[in-house]
Design an enzyme around this catalytic site. Structure first.
Site, PDB file in Angstrom:
ATOM      1  N   TYR A 107      62.420 -29.957   9.522  1.00 46.52           N
ATOM      2  CA  TYR A 107      61.239 -30.475   8.822  1.00 46.52           C
ATOM      3  C   TYR A 107      60.071 -30.658   9.790  1.00 46.52           C
ATOM      4  O   TYR A 107      59.184 -31.464   9.564  1.00 46.52           O
ATOM      5  CB  TYR A 107      61.589 -31.778   8.100  1.00 46.52           C
ATOM      6  CG  TYR A 107      62.721 -31.589   7.116  1.00 46.52           C
ATOM      7  CD1 TYR A 107      62.582 -30.721   6.033  1.00 46.52           C
ATOM      8  CD2 TYR A 107      63.937 -32.237   7.288  1.00 46.52           C
ATOM      9  CE1 TYR A 107      63.625 -30.518   5.149  1.00 46.52           C
ATOM     10  CE2 TYR A 107      64.987 -32.034   6.395  1.00 46.52           C
ATOM     11  CZ  TYR A 107      64.821 -31.174   5.325  1.00 46.52           C
ATOM     12  OH  TYR A 107      65.855 -30.967   4.444  1.00 46.52           O
TER      13      TYR A 107
ATOM     14  N   HIS B 293      59.205 -32.744   2.866  1.00 47.62           N
ATOM     15  CA  HIS B 293      60.060 -33.896   3.207  1.00 47.62           C
ATOM     16  C   HIS B 293      59.244 -35.132   3.553  1.00 47.62           C
ATOM     17  O   HIS B 293      59.627 -35.911   4.417  1.00 47.62           O
ATOM     18  CB  HIS B 293      61.001 -33.529   4.368  1.00 47.62           C
ATOM     19  CG  HIS B 293      62.430 -33.903   4.104  1.00 47.62           C
ATOM     20  ND1 HIS B 293      63.002 -35.038   4.595  1.00 47.62           N
ATOM     21  CD2 HIS B 293      63.403 -33.281   3.379  1.00 47.62           C
ATOM     22  CE1 HIS B 293      64.272 -35.099   4.196  1.00 47.62           C
ATOM     23  NE2 HIS B 293      64.540 -34.059   3.455  1.00 47.62           N
TER      24      HIS B 293
HETATM   25 MG    MG Z   1      64.321 -32.179  -0.444  1.00 54.35          MG
END
Ligand code: MG
Length: 416
Positions: A157, A210
């Site tokens: 992320y 995220h």
């Molecule tokens: Mg997700």
């Protein structure tokens, strides 16, 4: 046949190194039992304790037939309602009761839900990598086994691994997963530009932010991603700031998805009614199991909003199966996230435990058909069993969760 709940057992196991919590509801009918997912991987002991100490005495002796009544009873019994620990605990029993009902009816759950709307469930898989070349290599591996939807991330992320603060962080900043959100956005834009050049327009692409940027940044970032025609962008704002989504929706045609962190149906209502999101993400056990998820699915259908249930590694195969059963019978399925078992000799995902252990512990996991679709088996109920002897080989762990300790350059915490 009018069986009653005789016992409620909690089985905790980590076949792939991820803590899973399973509930087994045994009935007064010999051999009739149900299984459900109560996995809150990072607070597993709390869920187990709640079920054994409070929910089991509440439900033992009651009729298994009355699922809605039992759900409501468990939901309001502590007066204060919802929350991840309570909802996961309720989910374990709720799913097990649906499993029992399917077994009593001799029907797979999708049949109880009204029957099949489709033959197979289209799924998306996760691709990650250190750079564009590695990511495209992994995309092509998945394309070779028929995958048509792929979530692409560059370096997870966008943050570092958990550890000491990097040299670009403020002096004295604490240990964490360090994130430069501006760099993350630049890298991601470059990644998707290159993926479209190398992989063309036919593959459907998904991206998960995220919650790792500020809503102000999200407004611009979602707009800048438009040229790459994503299937959807996920969690572009933290759940605390979902009111920003309607503004983002007005400025960009990029489809949005949100909801895997929600645990109260009220959190979805406004977003669905205002069409501020295109796909609702529901983590079945986080909202309390199949009973509330089915209601959400039907509510969303009335507004033309589609479902894309959360399907990560930190939920048990019982929940994966429940996802597939609802998907098969839903008029408003968008797509399904899938982290199931790969075909033999096909290795992309790194696992903390031995490959294949999950299937030995949970025989009956729905299977990927090497054609872009996942298929449920046609056994009654969820169709997934639990081998308790195998499960006992993989104890859960109590390590402090580190991946959620995301920090910005100044050392402040960022939503994970
Ligand atoms: Mg997700």
């Amino acid at each position: 046949m009018n069986p009653r709940i005789q016992d409620v057992k909690v089985i905790c196991t980590a076949p792939e190194g991820i803590n899973l919590v399973v509930v087994k509801v045994e009935t007064t009918e010999p051999g009739l039992y149900g299984l459900g997912c109560a996995t809150l991987a990072y607070r597993w002991r709390a869920v187990k304790h709640l079920i054994e100490t409070y929910l089991k005495p509440l439900v033992v002796g009651r009729e298994v037939n009355n699922i809605t009544e039992l759900w409501q009873l468990m939901h309001q019994n502590a007066y204060w309602r919802t929350g991840p620990i309570a909802n996961n605990a309720i989910s374990g029993i709720d799913m097990a009761l649906w499993d029992i009902k399917g077994k009593m009816a001799g029907m797979p759950l999708y049949d109880l839900f009204g029957g099949k709307m489709r033959a197979g469930v289209p799924v998306y898989r996760h691709v990650d990598g250190a750079d564009v070349d590695e990511i495209c290599e992994n995309i092509e591996k998945y394309r070779s086994i028929g995958v048509k939807y792929i979530r692409c991330q560059c370096g997870g992320y966008g943050g570092s691994d958990y550890g000491k603060a990097p040299s670009w962080a403020a002096k004295g900043a604490l240990d964490g997963v360090y994130l430069d959100s501006k760099k993350y956005m630049r890298d991601t834009l470059h990644l998707f530009e290159q993926i479209r050049i190398k992989e063309g327009e036919e593959i459907e692409l998904v991206h998960d932010v995220h919650e790792r940027i500020h809503p102000t940044e999200a407004v611009r970032f979602v707009k800048e991603m438009e040229p790459y025609k994503l299937f959807f962008m996920e969690d572009v704002v933290p759940l605390e700031h979902i009111d920003w989504l309607s503004r983002i929706k007005q400025t960009s045609v990029t489809p949005l998805s949100q909801g895997e962190l929600f645990n109260n149906p009220a959190e979805y209502k406004k977003l669905i009614e205002s069409r501020a999101i295109d796909y609702i993400r529901v983590h079945l056990s986080e909202v309390g199991g199949i009973t509330p998820s089915k209601k959400l699915q039907q509510f969303a259908a009335e507004y033309g909003v589609r479902i894309c249930w959360h399907g990560p590694g930190d939920m048990s195969p019982l929940a994966h199966a429940a996802n597939i059963h609802i998907d098969l019978a839903a008029e408003n399925l968008g797509l399904q996230e899938w982290s199931g078992i790969e075909p033999p000799n096909f290795v992309i995902q790194k696992l903390a435990g031995p490959r294949g252990a999950l299937l030995e512990v949970f025989p009956g996991l729905p299977e990927y058909g090497n054609d872009g679709f996942v298929y449920a088996n046609d056994k009654p109920g969820l169709g997934v069993d639990l081998n308790e002897k195998e499960a006992a080989k993989y104890p859960c762990s109590d390590e402090i969760t580190t991946w959620t300790q995301t920090r910005n350059a100044d050392g402040s915490l960022q939503t994970p």
